[in-house]
Design an enzyme around this catalytic site. Structure first.
Site, PDB file in Angstrom:
ATOM      1  N   LYS A  14       0.983  -0.885   0.294  1.00 19.17           N
ATOM      2  CA  LYS A  14      -0.311  -0.071   0.161  1.00 19.17           C
ATOM      3  C   LYS A  14       0.992   0.995   0.460  1.00 19.17           C
ATOM      4  O   LYS A  14       0.413   2.317  -0.843  1.00 19.17           O
ATOM      5  CB  LYS A  14      -0.720   0.144   1.097  1.00 19.17           C
ATOM      6  CG  LYS A  14      -2.214  -0.933   1.521  1.00 19.17           C
ATOM      7  CD  LYS A  14      -2.933  -0.548   2.550  1.00 19.17           C
ATOM      8  CE  LYS A  14      -2.146  -0.599   3.784  1.00 19.17           C
ATOM      9  NZ  LYS A  14      -1.770  -1.909   4.286  1.00 19.17           N
ATOM     10  N   ARG A  89      -9.006   0.643   8.473  1.00 19.23           N
ATOM     11  CA  ARG A  89      -8.967  -0.101   9.376  1.00 19.23           C
ATOM     12  C   ARG A  89     -10.104  -1.542   9.901  1.00 19.23           C
ATOM     13  O   ARG A  89      -9.548  -2.744   9.789  1.00 19.23           O
ATOM     14  CB  ARG A  89      -7.818  -0.383  10.171  1.00 19.23           C
ATOM     15  CG  ARG A  89      -6.513   0.324   9.633  1.00 19.23           C
ATOM     16  CD  ARG A  89      -5.505  -1.384   9.221  1.00 19.23           C
ATOM     17  NE  ARG A  89      -3.913  -1.597   9.754  1.00 19.23           N
ATOM     18  CZ  ARG A  89      -3.324  -0.665   9.363  1.00 19.23           C
ATOM     19  NH1 ARG A  89      -3.240   0.447   8.955  1.00 19.23           N
ATOM     20  NH2 ARG A  89      -2.589  -1.469  10.121  1.00 19.23           N
ATOM     21  N   ARG A 128      11.147  -7.231   5.819  1.00 19.01           N
ATOM     22  CA  ARG A 128      11.289  -5.616   5.513  1.00 19.01           C
ATOM     23  C   ARG A 128      12.741  -4.443   6.840  1.00 19.01           C
ATOM     24  O   ARG A 128      11.926  -5.070   7.660  1.00 19.01           O
ATOM     25  CB  ARG A 128      10.635  -5.182   5.578  1.00 19.01           C
ATOM     26  CG  ARG A 128       9.958  -3.717   5.425  1.00 19.01           C
ATOM     27  CD  ARG A 128       7.866  -3.595   5.277  1.00 19.01           C
ATOM     28  NE  ARG A 128       7.687  -2.984   6.457  1.00 19.01           N
ATOM     29  CZ  ARG A 128       5.962  -3.361   6.497  1.00 19.01           C
ATOM     30  NH1 ARG A 128       5.413  -2.819   5.064  1.00 19.01           N
ATOM     31  NH2 ARG A 128       5.212  -3.098   7.441  1.00 19.01           N
ATOM     32  N   ARG A 161      11.484  -2.241  11.657  1.00 17.05           N
ATOM     33  CA  ARG A 161      10.010  -1.560  12.740  1.00 17.05           C
ATOM     34  C   ARG A 161      10.548  -3.569  13.348  1.00 17.05           C
ATOM     35  O   ARG A 161       9.967  -4.257  13.495  1.00 17.05           O
ATOM     36  CB  ARG A 161       9.216  -1.664  11.478  1.00 17.05           C
ATOM     37  CG  ARG A 161       9.393  -0.488  11.218  1.00 17.05           C
ATOM     38  CD  ARG A 161       7.722  -0.574   9.462  1.00 17.05           C
ATOM     39  NE  ARG A 161       6.366  -0.884  10.332  1.00 17.05           N
ATOM     40  CZ  ARG A 161       5.321  -0.540   9.882  1.00 17.05           C
ATOM     41  NH1 ARG A 161       4.810  -0.529   9.043  1.00 17.05           N
ATOM     42  NH2 ARG A 161       4.429  -1.268  10.606  1.00 17.05           N
ATOM     43  N   ARG A 172      -0.362  -9.275  14.221  1.00 20.61           N
ATOM     44  CA  ARG A 172      -0.379  -8.581  13.251  1.00 20.61           C
ATOM     45  C   ARG A 172      -1.659  -8.495  11.943  1.00 20.61           C
ATOM     46  O   ARG A 172      -2.519  -8.300  11.909  1.00 20.61           O
ATOM     47  CB  ARG A 172       0.918  -7.842  12.548  1.00 20.61           C
ATOM     48  CG  ARG A 172       0.167  -6.561  12.166  1.00 20.61           C
ATOM     49  CD  ARG A 172       1.564  -5.539  12.288  1.00 20.61           C
ATOM     50  NE  ARG A 172       2.883  -5.751  11.881  1.00 20.61           N
ATOM     51  CZ  ARG A 172       2.764  -5.412  10.465  1.00 20.61           C
ATOM     52  NH1 ARG A 172       2.460  -4.346  10.372  1.00 20.61           N
ATOM     53  NH2 ARG A 172       4.512  -5.491  10.288  1.00 20.61           N
TER      54      ARG A 172
HETATM   55  P1  AMP Z   1       0.638   0.549   9.466  1.00 19.57           P
HETATM   56  O1  AMP Z   1       2.345   1.088   8.862  1.00 19.57           O
HETATM   57  O2  AMP Z   1      -0.185   0.970   8.689  1.00 19.57           O
HETATM   58  O3  AMP Z   1       1.100  -1.064   9.101  1.00 19.57           O
HETATM   59  O4  AMP Z   1       0.631   0.860  10.479  1.00 19.57           O
HETATM   60  C1  AMP Z   1       1.589   0.792  11.712  1.00 19.57           C
HETATM   61  C2  AMP Z   1       0.849   0.153  12.691  1.00 19.57           C
HETATM   62  O5  AMP Z   1       0.160   1.732  13.559  1.00 19.57           O
HETATM   63  C3  AMP Z   1      -0.471  -0.724  13.045  1.00 19.57           C
HETATM   64  O6  AMP Z   1      -0.562  -2.128  13.398  1.00 19.57           O
HETATM   65  C4  AMP Z   1      -0.986  -0.122  14.444  1.00 19.57           C
HETATM   66  O7  AMP Z   1      -0.428  -0.642  15.442  1.00 19.57           O
HETATM   67  C5  AMP Z   1      -1.588   1.350  14.026  1.00 19.57           C
HETATM   68  N1  AMP Z   1      -2.141   2.096  13.015  1.00 19.57           N
HETATM   69  C6  AMP Z   1      -2.117   2.736  11.536  1.00 19.57           C
HETATM   70  N2  AMP Z   1      -3.335   3.278  11.169  1.00 19.57           N
HETATM   71  C7  AMP Z   1      -4.361   2.408  11.823  1.00 19.57           C
HETATM   72  C8  AMP Z   1      -5.987   2.338  12.221  1.00 19.57           C
HETATM   73  N3  AMP Z   1      -6.535   2.707  10.548  1.00 19.57           N
HETATM   74  N4  AMP Z   1      -6.533   2.254  13.082  1.00 19.57           N
HETATM   75  C9  AMP Z   1      -6.215   1.583  14.489  1.00 19.57           C
HETATM   76  N5  AMP Z   1      -4.149   1.632  13.984  1.00 19.57           N
HETATM   77  C10 AMP Z   1      -4.024   1.976  13.151  1.00 19.57           C
END
Ligand code: AMP
Length: 221
Positions: A14, A89, A128, A161, A172
């Site tokens: 994404k 999400r 990653r 990360r 996750r």
């Molecule tokens: P991402 O980079 O999109 O994988 O997001 C990293 C982390 O940020 C996720 O594992 C969640 O802990 C938090 N996060 C990001 N977007 C959301 C969302 N829309 N709702 C809840 N937590 C989020």
């Protein structure tokens, strides 16, 4: 206003695709993950709260997430729209976004779903690495840096990360794939959903996404 919601599991690509689309469409790339990581780096109250969830691979609570996202959409550069990456999400976040956009006489125009098999997701996430300075993304299996451990763009150190470590990846994926299915269903109902296969080259996937953004009006397929 053009609002695109980019859907896909963690590791589906994404972020990479959103960077391409943002240049082609001329609207900002809004990633809630990036907003949270910036808040953590800044040590802001949102960051301190969010970090507890992010480190375990859990979702940050909806009230914090929705407030942060809607504030970002009110910034001037999002007047003409945005590409959302990582939001919504779950069904509650999707409903909150619909209401906020409806108040502005707008809606989610397209929700392209980048589909990638689960085994491929685990491989991508476990390989990653991101750069410490700006978050540029590499993958030791599919997209290694020219010099091991160093960012090609800014030379900073590459780090993994915390939520890309093995246990957190499994949590996750389990938590997020269920929630993603709800969101996919939501946009299937509204007619905005478009499914794109996410296993080709980055450029091929980008072309398929652009085609999905410009096909027939909402409700076509
Ligand atoms: P991402 O980079 O999109 O994988 O997001 C990293 C982390 O940020 C996720 O594992 C969640 O802990 C938090 N996060 C990001 N977007 C959301 C969302 N829309 N709702 C809840 N937590 C989020």
């Amino acid at each position: 206003m053009t609002v695109v919601v980019l859907l896909g599991a963690p590791g589906a690509g994404k972020g990479t695709q959103a960077e391409i689309l943002t240049k082609r469409l001329g609207v900002p790339h809004v990633s809630t993950g990036d907003l949270f990581r910036a808040a953590v780096r800044d040590g802001s109250p949102i960051g301190l709260e969010a970090r507890r969830y992010m480190e375990r691979g859990h979702l940050v609570p909806d009230d914090i997430t929705i407030r942060m996202l809607l504030a970002r959409l009110h910034a001037d550069d999002a007047d003409s729209g945005a590409i959302l990456d990582g939001f919504p999400r779950n069904a509650a976040q999707a409903a909150a976004l619909d209401s906020a956009l409806a108040e502005r006489g707008s809606r989610v125009d397209r929700a392209p779903y980048i589909e990638v098999p689960r085994d491929e997701l685990v491989l991508r996430l476990s390989g990653r690495w991101i750069c410490a300075a700006a978050g540029h993304v590499y993958n030791e299996h599919t997209n290694p840096p020219m010099q091991p451990g160093r960012c090609d763009v800014d030379g900073s150190e590459l780090i993994q990360r915390v939520d890309d470590e093995a246990d957190a990846i499994r949590t996750r994926l389990a938590v997020q794939l269920d929630a993603l299915a709800e969101v996919v269903e939501h946009y299937r109902r509204t007619g905005a959903l478009r499914t794109v296969k996410g296993v080709g080259t980055i450029d091929a996937v980008a072309e398929d996404l652009l085609a999905a953004l410009t096909d027939d009006p909402v409700g076509a397929a």
